[in-house]
Write a protein that holds these residues in place. Sequence first.
Motif, PDB file in Angstrom:
ATOM      1  N   ARG A  15       0.453  -1.492   0.108  1.00  0.00           N
ATOM      2  CA  ARG A  15      -0.010   0.111   0.137  1.00  0.00           C
ATOM      3  C   ARG A  15       0.987   1.277  -0.598  1.00  0.00           C
ATOM      4  O   ARG A  15       1.633   1.116   0.924  1.00  0.00           O
ATOM      5  CB  ARG A  15      -1.165   0.019   1.442  1.00  0.00           C
ATOM      6  N   ASP A  16       1.035   1.975  -0.794  1.00  0.00           N
ATOM      7  CA  ASP A  16       1.897   2.715  -1.526  1.00  0.00           C
ATOM      8  C   ASP A  16       2.836   2.893  -1.201  1.00  0.00           C
ATOM      9  O   ASP A  16       3.319   3.980  -0.046  1.00  0.00           O
ATOM     10  CB  ASP A  16       0.779   4.037   0.034  1.00  0.00           C
ATOM     11  N   ASP A  43      -3.354  -2.940  -1.392  1.00  0.00           N
ATOM     12  CA  ASP A  43      -4.127  -2.763  -0.566  1.00  0.00           C
ATOM     13  C   ASP A  43      -4.536  -1.497  -0.389  1.00  0.00           C
ATOM     14  O   ASP A  43      -4.396  -0.877   0.149  1.00  0.00           O
ATOM     15  CB  ASP A  43      -3.708  -3.704   0.589  1.00  0.00           C
ATOM     16  N   GLY A  44      -5.403  -1.059  -1.625  1.00  0.00           N
ATOM     17  CA  GLY A  44      -5.668   0.644  -1.620  1.00  0.00           C
ATOM     18  C   GLY A  44      -4.601   1.574  -1.914  1.00  0.00           C
ATOM     19  O   GLY A  44      -5.177   2.865  -0.902  1.00  0.00           O
ATOM     20  N   SER A  45      -4.019   1.369  -2.687  1.00  0.00           N
ATOM     21  CA  SER A  45      -2.495   2.295  -2.295  1.00  0.00           C
ATOM     22  C   SER A  45      -3.150   3.510  -3.343  1.00  0.00           C
ATOM     23  O   SER A  45      -4.320   3.922  -4.698  1.00  0.00           O
ATOM     24  CB  SER A  45      -1.635   1.785  -3.911  1.00  0.00           C
ATOM     25  N   ARG A  46      -2.472   5.250  -3.055  1.00  0.00           N
ATOM     26  CA  ARG A  46      -2.857   5.901  -3.488  1.00  0.00           C
ATOM     27  C   ARG A  46      -1.685   6.350  -4.841  1.00  0.00           C
ATOM     28  O   ARG A  46      -2.065   7.897  -4.685  1.00  0.00           O
ATOM     29  CB  ARG A  46      -3.813   7.112  -2.664  1.00  0.00           C
ATOM     30  N   GLU A  51       1.160   0.509 -10.680  1.00  0.00           N
ATOM     31  CA  GLU A  51       1.321   1.022 -12.379  1.00  0.00           C
ATOM     32  C   GLU A  51       2.938   0.900 -12.135  1.00  0.00           C
ATOM     33  O   GLU A  51       3.425   1.356 -13.639  1.00  0.00           O
ATOM     34  CB  GLU A  51       1.467   2.079 -12.751  1.00  0.00           C
ATOM     35  N   ARG A  52       3.302   0.405 -11.332  1.00  0.00           N
ATOM     36  CA  ARG A  52       5.116   0.411 -11.287  1.00  0.00           C
ATOM     37  C   ARG A  52       5.360  -0.317 -12.137  1.00  0.00           C
ATOM     38  O   ARG A  52       4.709  -1.253 -12.380  1.00  0.00           O
ATOM     39  CB  ARG A  52       6.029   0.064  -9.775  1.00  0.00           C
ATOM     40  N   HIS A  66      -7.156  -3.511  -4.549  1.00  0.00           N
ATOM     41  CA  HIS A  66      -8.117  -3.337  -4.317  1.00  0.00           C
ATOM     42  C   HIS A  66      -7.922  -1.423  -4.411  1.00  0.00           C
ATOM     43  O   HIS A  66      -7.175  -1.252  -4.336  1.00  0.00           O
ATOM     44  CB  HIS A  66      -8.023  -3.836  -3.206  1.00  0.00           C
ATOM     45  N   GLU A  67      -9.490  -0.780  -4.356  1.00  0.00           N
ATOM     46  CA  GLU A  67      -9.689   0.406  -3.957  1.00  0.00           C
ATOM     47  C   GLU A  67      -9.538   0.997  -2.521  1.00  0.00           C
ATOM     48  O   GLU A  67      -9.369   1.813  -2.983  1.00  0.00           O
ATOM     49  CB  GLU A  67     -11.012   0.892  -4.823  1.00  0.00           C
ATOM     50  N   CYS A  68      -9.815  -0.190  -1.767  1.00  0.00           N
ATOM     51  CA  CYS A  68     -10.214   0.486  -0.358  1.00  0.00           C
ATOM     52  C   CYS A  68      -8.858  -0.559   0.684  1.00  0.00           C
ATOM     53  O   CYS A  68      -8.138  -1.985   0.113  1.00  0.00           O
ATOM     54  CB  CYS A  68     -11.211  -0.127   0.272  1.00  0.00           C
ATOM     55  N   SER A  69      -8.205  -0.005   1.362  1.00  0.00           N
ATOM     56  CA  SER A  69      -8.080  -0.831   2.712  1.00  0.00           C
ATOM     57  C   SER A  69      -8.042  -1.659   3.642  1.00  0.00           C
ATOM     58  O   SER A  69      -9.348  -1.631   4.065  1.00  0.00           O
ATOM     59  CB  SER A  69      -6.442  -0.286   2.903  1.00  0.00           C
ATOM     60  N   ALA A  70      -7.964  -2.918   3.527  1.00  0.00           N
ATOM     61  CA  ALA A  70      -8.498  -4.130   4.536  1.00  0.00           C
ATOM     62  C   ALA A  70      -7.487  -4.480   5.220  1.00  0.00           C
ATOM     63  O   ALA A  70      -8.198  -5.272   6.518  1.00  0.00           O
ATOM     64  CB  ALA A  70      -9.241  -5.074   3.508  1.00  0.00           C
TER      65      ALA A  70
END
Length: 287
Positions: A15-16, A43-46, A51-52, A66-70
Amino acid sequence: MTAAAPRISIVLSFRDAGPALDDALTSLRWQTETDWELIAIDDGSRDGSAERTGLHGDKRIHVIRHECSAGLAVRLNEGIALARGRYIARMDADDVAFPQRLQVQADFLDHHPEVDLLASSVLMIDNRGEPLGVVASPATHERIVRRAALNFPMPHPTWMGRTDWFRGHGYDERALKAQDQHLLYRTHRDSRFAAIEAPLLAYRYDRLSMRKTTVGRYHFLRALWSHGSVRDIVLGTTLHALAAARDLLAMGFGLDREVMRGRVEVIPDTLRGDWNKLKRQLEAARS
């Protein structure tokens, strides 16, 4: 036609993650063991981590977004369910595997069918990649579980174990931190652990975080309170309270790095040389 199942499934949740993810992925591509798949779960990266370029162009890498972190425990259970390999290996997005890591661990498990879960020692590095010391993992189950009420010296990103074991002993998805220690305490009486004493991974260390350590200790203690003996509950609660007080004092006086140095061993010259060589290669690959 479905591709043949790989020897190893690597489960990596991020995530990020930023540029550090590139080094982790490069270190996997440089493994002497090539029969693996990577299940990389966003896990919901912003920050666009999914895309790396390192995540794309290799058929062994499967990216799940995933759009949201779980949370880590949920994503690890997800990756375990998707894994096709005989063994499952863990990896974090900001760590670096030495080239022999996967082969050494898979070969060990091949020759030791009694072992369910295998770890290794780690080389601690800072955010600039400078080596700080070695965190040693003892080789045998008996030494690993000797202080079960306090901790298990099995660094989570170094784990490799049998897929059936992971599926039979899932991560507790309520555990926000210390998911690994929680799992180890729940399973140590009916499982067999081991570790490669040589460091097979460079583990990135930043600074002590009171929030992270407090939440981690709480979730480990949850395992003790639910599954432990009276002795372990009393001993573990006392020891974790003392350790938390020590960490709080260290952070208050700006000595958290010194606390960390007290937990590591001197780096052998050969290991330092191996790391410096790998670090230069990673720097060249980035340029």
